[in-house]
Write a protein that holds these residues in place. Sequence first.
Motif, PDB file in Angstrom:
ATOM      1  N   ALA A  57       0.776  -0.759  -0.005  1.00 46.46           N
ATOM      2  CA  ALA A  57      -0.064  -0.498  -0.114  1.00 46.46           C
ATOM      3  C   ALA A  57       0.544   1.240  -0.202  1.00 46.46           C
ATOM      4  CB  ALA A  57      -0.666   0.062   1.263  1.00 46.46           C
ATOM      5  N   ILE A  58       1.673   1.386   0.473  1.00 52.98           N
ATOM      6  CA  ILE A  58       3.231   1.852   0.780  1.00 52.98           C
ATOM      7  C   ILE A  58       3.379   2.499  -0.461  1.00 52.98           C
ATOM      8  CG2 ILE A  58       4.771   3.058   1.675  1.00 52.98           C
ATOM      9  CD1 ILE A  58       3.990   1.683   4.322  1.00 52.98           C
ATOM     10  N   HIS A  59       4.006   1.672  -1.010  1.00 48.95           N
ATOM     11  CA  HIS A  59       4.011   1.086  -2.623  1.00 48.95           C
ATOM     12  C   HIS A  59       3.668   2.195  -3.969  1.00 48.95           C
ATOM     13  CE1 HIS A  59       7.835   0.383  -1.459  1.00 48.95           C
ATOM     14  NE2 HIS A  59       8.229  -1.220  -1.203  1.00 48.95           N
ATOM     15  N   GLU A  60       1.868   1.440  -3.666  1.00 52.90           N
ATOM     16  CA  GLU A  60       1.419   2.078  -4.435  1.00 52.90           C
ATOM     17  C   GLU A  60       0.855   3.701  -4.368  1.00 52.90           C
ATOM     18  OE1 GLU A  60      -3.542   1.127  -5.932  1.00 52.90           O
ATOM     19  OE2 GLU A  60      -2.288  -0.587  -4.462  1.00 52.90           O
ATOM     20  N   LEU A  61       0.363   4.275  -2.639  1.00 53.31           N
ATOM     21  CA  LEU A  61       0.070   5.453  -2.489  1.00 53.31           C
ATOM     22  C   LEU A  61       1.849   5.649  -3.139  1.00 53.31           C
ATOM     23  CD1 LEU A  61      -1.108   7.845  -0.736  1.00 53.31           C
ATOM     24  CD2 LEU A  61       0.610   6.642   1.302  1.00 53.31           C
TER      25      LEU A  61
END
Length: 552
Positions: free
Chosen positions: A28-32
């Motif tokens: 999720a952090i990478h996608e954000l």
Amino acid sequence: MVNNLSGGFFGGDDTFGGWIADQRQNEAIHELDARLASTRSRLKSEMRRISGSLEQRLDRLSTSFDAFVELSDVRALLAMFPEAAVARYRTHRVLAGEADDDGDRDDVAGYWLCPAARGLAAAVRGDSAAARLRIGEAAALDPLRSGTFALLAAAVAAPREAPALADWILPRILPELPEEVTRYQRALWLLAADGRLGGAAREHVRGLAAEAVRRAGEGGGPAARPEFWATVAPATTPAPGTRVLDGRDSAAHARVVAADRLAALRGWLEEALAAEGAGAGAAGVEAGTGETGGGADTGGTGDGRPGAAPAAPEVAETLRMLVDEGTAEEAPLLRRAAQLRAVVESSGSASPDDPVAAWTDTVGSAADLLRADAAAASAPAPRRALAVWVHAPEVLRAAQDLAGRAGAPVPDEAQVSHHGRRVRVTSTGPDTASLAAAEAQLAATYATDRGNVVGAAAAGGVAVLAAVAALAAGAVLLWWVAAAGLAAAGVFGYRHRAQAGAAAASVEAARRQLRAKADTGVQEWRAQLAAAEAAEERARADLAAVRRLLAA
């Protein structure tokens, strides 16, 4: 015990679930981060666009403001010439039909427009003598501007006086049509060609146009080539309705195409020249006396009423530019004011150094303009007819060339194809030799496979040898071999006879199709030849009509 070992080895359920949660959180952090990077890039691009747009707007606003300030200074300088500005204002009123005199104002020293405007006012009142006197005074100051103004203005505001003035002025200010024509020369040319300056002026311009066409012909211009006039009028010829003949661009079809083009050329000439008499008469091509005010009507009604047919838009525009040019001292200031006004009106998008259109600008070559006048269906009848007349030799050569192509010899021969086999046909029927050769090629294509013949012979040979050996040795096995060979020979023979029969049937069917196609080709070819003969007849009649039209 087992549960403890499992928990110890895998870290327990809590440890494994925590690892999965960490992975999901990292994803999720990478996608954000990816979304933030994309948004950041988009914002930067938008900011650059907004910044560039703002800079452009500021530049335009600054340019517009600078032009406005300079325009104010120029207007302050122009305010030093009030008498000349009033003279232009009064002239525009006379041209618009709002006044018939110059307001009894004093002349501006050295300004040709003042006496020229007085002459126009006299012409509007019908005082021919006063008009010639005032225009003569203006010509003493500037003959080109005064003469151009007198003819353009008279055609707009005093059409009765225009022919008489043209007989006096036009040969002096328009002695020729140069290779590159200026705006004022084009305006005078159009007035004369449209018949608004009288018959003598029209003949004068016609001679100048013929000379311009002759010069262009020596240079090999497009109007001097027959192919241009051969296609000046659109003509469409449908392809021949062939079903079996090879090709649609036969010599016979080429004759039909040439005849249709000649018919279109004849129709174009009839349209261009038929209305010349009525158009020229309505425009007042007969010159007036010029001395008593009884000049010919150039208003387009034929009954003396002026203004029924307005002059070409080029005339009014050229006249406006000439009047608004100003005196010699004003002219550079007026040009600069026009440049600055364009910048202000465009909100700074125009350049303050853009040139201003002038009445002396070139508008095109004489040859191109004449060709456009001839080809333009919307041009006034007298103008179009004049342009056609001066191109008469080239038009006649084009018609003769088309007639020659419409009567060109056509070899009595065409081709029919069937499965790659060609047969020559004529109006009398298919060519015997080529038909026989095509049939032979078809027969060779459908020839029986020789493998069955060879197989039958081999099997028969084995049977005979086995039988001889059996008789000599008395072996039963050899008798079985002989019997098998005879059976195989029978099978091969049967197959050969079946294939031979099928091949013969196929060859016969192909021959019938080929002959039927050849017969159809003969009929189509006869139809094309008949159309070609009819085209030659039509071309002869159309050529005679073209000669009559151009000789009239």
